[in-house]
Design an enzyme around this catalytic site. Structure first.
Site, mmCIF file in Angstrom:
data_model
loop_
_atom_site.group_PDB
_atom_site.id
_atom_site.type_symbol
_atom_site.label_atom_id
_atom_site.label_comp_id
_atom_site.label_asym_id
_atom_site.label_seq_id
_atom_site.Cartn_x
_atom_site.Cartn_y
_atom_site.Cartn_z
ATOM 1 N N GLU A 130 4.443 -4.927 7.455
ATOM 2 C CA GLU A 130 3.651 -3.844 8.066
ATOM 3 C C GLU A 130 4.042 -3.568 9.508
ATOM 4 O O GLU A 130 4.016 -2.423 9.966
ATOM 5 C CB GLU A 130 2.151 -4.183 7.996
ATOM 6 C CG GLU A 130 1.531 -4.010 6.613
ATOM 7 C CD GLU A 130 1.677 -5.223 5.711
ATOM 8 O OE1 GLU A 130 2.532 -6.092 5.986
ATOM 9 O OE2 GLU A 130 0.943 -5.296 4.706
ATOM 10 N N GLU A 145 -0.487 -9.244 -0.150
ATOM 11 C CA GLU A 145 -1.920 -9.507 0.101
ATOM 12 C C GLU A 145 -2.684 -9.604 -1.222
ATOM 13 O O GLU A 145 -3.590 -10.424 -1.374
ATOM 14 C CB GLU A 145 -2.492 -8.407 0.996
ATOM 15 C CG GLU A 145 -1.906 -8.482 2.404
ATOM 16 C CD GLU A 145 -2.398 -7.374 3.297
ATOM 17 O OE1 GLU A 145 -2.070 -6.202 2.992
ATOM 18 O OE2 GLU A 145 -3.112 -7.648 4.276
ATOM 19 N N GLY A 169 0.777 -4.958 1.238
ATOM 20 C CA GLY A 169 -0.413 -5.044 0.401
ATOM 21 C C GLY A 169 -0.125 -5.729 -0.919
ATOM 22 O O GLY A 169 -1.028 -6.330 -1.532
ATOM 23 N N ALA A 171 0.854 -1.188 0.000
ATOM 24 C CA ALA A 171 0.000 0.000 0.000
ATOM 25 C C ALA A 171 0.889 1.235 0.000
ATOM 26 O O ALA A 171 2.046 1.175 0.428
ATOM 27 C CB ALA A 171 -0.877 -0.009 1.244
#
Ligand SMILES: CCCCCCCCCCCCC[C@H](O)CC(=O)SCCNC(=O)CCNC(=O)[C@H](O)C(C)(C)COP(=O)(O)OP(=O)(O)OC[C@H]1O[C@@H](n2cnc3c(N)ncnc32)[C@H](O)[C@@H]1OP(=O)(O)O
Length: 723
Positions: free
Chosen positions: A129, A109, A106, A61
């Protein structure tokens, strides 16, 4: 953003494009989701391959959005990635992730949302993270355990460790690894699986993992997290979220994951750790007063290096170089050290799953200076003695190639004096590694007054190649890191004189988040290191002028406590006794020592010092504000370019807890006016301690209305700069 094209007739190739790391900003996530939906709606498409642009899959992200550094409506921002992963997983046509470079956070993910994963042999995958004070919140904590099992997922999420493609394959995280073209391999693979049923490939539909020893696994993970970063919130939240994968249905687990993330995202700890992330990137953008900088000064290639001295520092440096694939000539007279380095290299090779020979063949041991002749760069790591180093530099200047860079691993000595001993002062820089040098991520690159841009660029670049974060600092005694340590250690000693105990001071610092308090750390490094420096500086030992009072030097307060311990043969862990007592020489478990408490009582009586009760706040403020105050002086003098440099040095080199950002970040977060007022208070109580006198820069910043730390770097450019 996200392009969609058709290859081999029925394969839709989706390319995620957001250089440099294809971060999933809200806009990019939405765009990619749209592309996935239109590929699925295209009747000519049977299967989708998702790859990243420019040799990397996805760095996760967009951290700038998460940190609130760019303007995106918060809920829109954070929900786009979750929606994207859900849409990919729900697709009615198979989606294959083609992973090269990295799939992190992300990015991984997103790959977990895909139905199949193909990785290039050099790729790295992970959920880092936790290192940003967060947790994976696009389903990572729920999908990963369903794919690789509970214990492995717990470890990866709670530590943030990334894995190689080879390990990912062994874990079942990827379906296939290729050393060829990853897009080719993924397209081939996609055509083979185009008609496979997808139900079992959707990780959200898989049954939750049910480890028999769930409680023990969780307990161990929590204890490890506590040991690694005491007081940090994110590792605990990570453990809670992964626990939910074993105890709750998928949708409820996902909900808990998001609730935990919602608590972490606005936390001070997450802000501090994201500041650290960007600080570590800012420090790579160095500049020198003449206008040379990281952009306009290319580094010289280092294809062969030499290390002189294979003591604790030299051997760690040699191992780092070998691990980076750089052949090393290592000069050392003590055979015992050669055996130690050989054993270290064998251990490292085993860790990297390489043959011992692949490392050992990169090292040539020698006693002959002429063997160094071929090196592009020499790192000197001999005993910390200026006269010895100057002699060595003068000799190297005659025996090495005229363009060889001469670097010193000194931790405090004058780099300009070393340069002056050579006929190539422009090719001399300090490369201050931190012990153990093959483990610690920090490198202080000390730019002498005459160091050339190419010398600085080469040292900075070499640090990066060794996997370290290089920070450029100017030459001064102790450079940035060790110079700031002095007032910190001094305050701790004064607190002992005034009534505190080593364990009390250490407990306060460890509660703050340091892995080790100042006294445990000094026992670990050896009390004789500082003793030698103080003797050289005329503060201790035979060079102290006769008649000087025991507790004063140069008209200022001085604590001889550490010198006295050394005189008693208490050098720390290596002698089994220091500020604490150990099981024996080389012991690690520190216990309070009644001898030391008697010694402190007698010392106080001898000097007429009445012990008083000292509270936690005073310990913390005196130690940390004295340290940060020196940091302001370092900035004022232009020894470091900005607060990010100092904070990076402290977080990566001195165990400052990352969730507190670093010393400069910490005082900015406390509030500069409050810190100034406490320093003024302590200065009134201790007028003979110059380190407690608030620095001019701190006063200036307060007078300017305490601008945010993100503006200091710019403001400092107007002051005297050596960088
Ligand atoms: C009301 C409340 C509701 C709450 C609801 C909760 C739901 C929340 C849903 C949120 C979903 C979150 C999902 C996800 O789990 C979170 C994340 O993914 S966090 C990000 C994780 N990723 C990382 O930590 C990776 C970070 N990057 C790196 O490790 C490295 O950069 C790299 C990718 C390995 C590349 O390394 P290098 O090649 O050495 O390059 P640099 O490091 O120098 O980087 C180059 C350049 O890129 C910038 N950058 C790197 N990664 C990112 C990123 N992820 N985002 C933004 N920018 C990134 C880096 O800063 C450099 O730029 P420069 O600073 O030099 O300008």
């Amino acid at each position: 953003m996200a392009q969609y094209s058709r290859v081999r007739g029925s394969v839709a190739l989706l390319r995620l494009t957001n250089p440099p790391v294809n971060a999933l900003s809200a806009a990019v996530s939405r765009d990619l989701e749209r592309a996935v939906r239109s590929a699925c709606a295209d009747s000519a498409v049977r299967v989708l391959v998702l790859r990243g642009h420019g040799g990397t899959f996805c760095g996760g992200a967009d951290i700038r959005e998460l940190a609130g550094l760019v303007d995106v409506p918060f809920r829109v921002g954070v929900s786009s990635l979750v929606a994207l992963v859900d849409a990919v997983e729900a697709a009615e046509k198979p989606v294959v992730a083609a992973i090269e470079g990295v799939a992190l956070g992300g990015g991984l993910e997103l790959a977990l949302g895909c139905h199949f994963r193909i990785a290039h042999g050099q790729a790295r995958l992970g959920l880092p993270e936790v290192t940003l004070g967060l947790l994976p919140a696009a389903g990572g904590t729920q999908r990963l355990p369903r794919l690789v099992g509970f214990p492995a997922a717990l470890e990866l999420v709670a530590t943030g460790r990334d894995v190689s493609a080879e390990e990912a394959l062994a874990l079942g995280l990827v379906d296939h690894v290729t050393d060829g073209d990853v897009e080719e391999a993924a397209v081939e693979f996609a055509r083979r699986v185009a008609d496979e049923p997808l139900a079992s490939r959707r990780l959200s539909t898989r049954p939750p993992p049910r480890p028999a020893d769930l409680d023990t696994l969780l307990q161990v993970a929590l204890e490890r997290a506590q040991r690694r970063a005491r007081g940090a919130l994110a590792p605990v939240a990570c453990v809670q979220a992964v626990r939910a994968a074993a105890t709750l249905p998928f949708t409820q687990g996902l909900q808990l994951e998001q609730e935990l993330m919602a608590a972490l995202l606005p936390s001070n700890q997450a802000r501090a750790m994201q500041y650290c992330f960007f600080a570590q990137r800012i420090v790579g953008k160095w500049s020198l007063p003449g206008g040379a900088n990281w952009r306009n000064s290319p580094a010289r290639a280092v294809s062969r290096a030499a290390v002189i001295g294979l003591g604790t520092m030299g051997r760690g440096i040699a191992v780092s170089l070998v691990r980076a694939g750089i052949p090393v000539v290592a000069m050392e007279t003590d055979e015992k050290q050669l055996r130690v380095v050989t054993a270290m290299l064998e251990r490292e090779a085993a860790k990297q799953r390489r043959s011992p020979d692949s490392y050992l063949q990169l090292v040539q041991f020698t006693l002959e200076r002429r063997d160094l002749g071929d090196a592009d760069l020499v790192v000197e790591a001999v005993f910390e003695d200026l006269a010895l180093k100057k002699r060595l530099f003068a000799e190297l200047s005659s025996s090495c190639r005229p363009d060889t860079l001469l670097c010193s691993n000194t931790s405090a000595l004058d780099v300009d004096a070393l340069a002056a001993a050579t006929r190539r002062p422009e090719l001399v820089v300090g490369m201050h590694f931190f012990a153990p040098a093959h483990v610690m991520k920090l490198l202080e690159v000390v730019c002498g007054a005459r160091s050339s841009p190419v010398a600085v660029a080469t040292a900075m670049q070499l640090g990066k190649r060794l996997g370290k974060v290089s920070v450029a600092v100017a030459n001064c005694p102790g450079f940035a890191g060790n110079r700031m340590l002095k007032p910190y250690v001094e305050q701790a000693s004064f607190l002992l004189e005034e009534g505190a105990t080593p364990q009390q001071v250490d407990a306060v610092l460890e509660d703050f988040g340091f892995a080790m308090g100042v006294f445990r750390m000094s026992d670990l490094s050896g009390l004789d290191v500082g003793w030698r420096v103080r003797e050289e500086a005329g503060l201790a030992g035979p060079t102290v002028p006769p008649g000087e009072s025991a507790r004063r030097r140069h008209g200022c307060r001085y604590s001889p406590l550490a010198d006295l311990l050394c005189e008693h043969g208490r050098l720390g862990q290596k002698t089994g006794r220091g500020w604490y007592l150990y099981e024996g020489p080389g012991g690690r478990a520190a216990t309070p020592d009644p001898w030391l408490h008697d010694f402190l009582d007698q010392y106080r009586r001898r000097h007429g010092l009445r012990p008083r009760r000292i509270d936690q706040q005073e310990v913390l403020e005196r130690c940390l504000y004295a340290l940060a105050n020196e940091g302001f002086r370092i900035l004022e003098e232009g020894v470091a370019a900005g607060p990010e440099d100092i904070d990076t040095i402290y977080v990566l080199g001195y165990g400052w807890p990352a969730h507190r950002g670093g010393p400069m970040y910490h005082v900015a977060a406390v509030g500069l006016p409050a810190v100034l007022s406490r320093l003024e208070h302590f200065r009134r109580l201790h007028p003979d301690v110059p380190q407690l006198r608030p620095s001019a820069l701190l006063r200036h910043l307060v007078a300017e209305g305490s601008p945010p730390i993100s503006r200091w770097r710019e403001l400092l450019k107007g002051l005297r700069s050596q960088l």
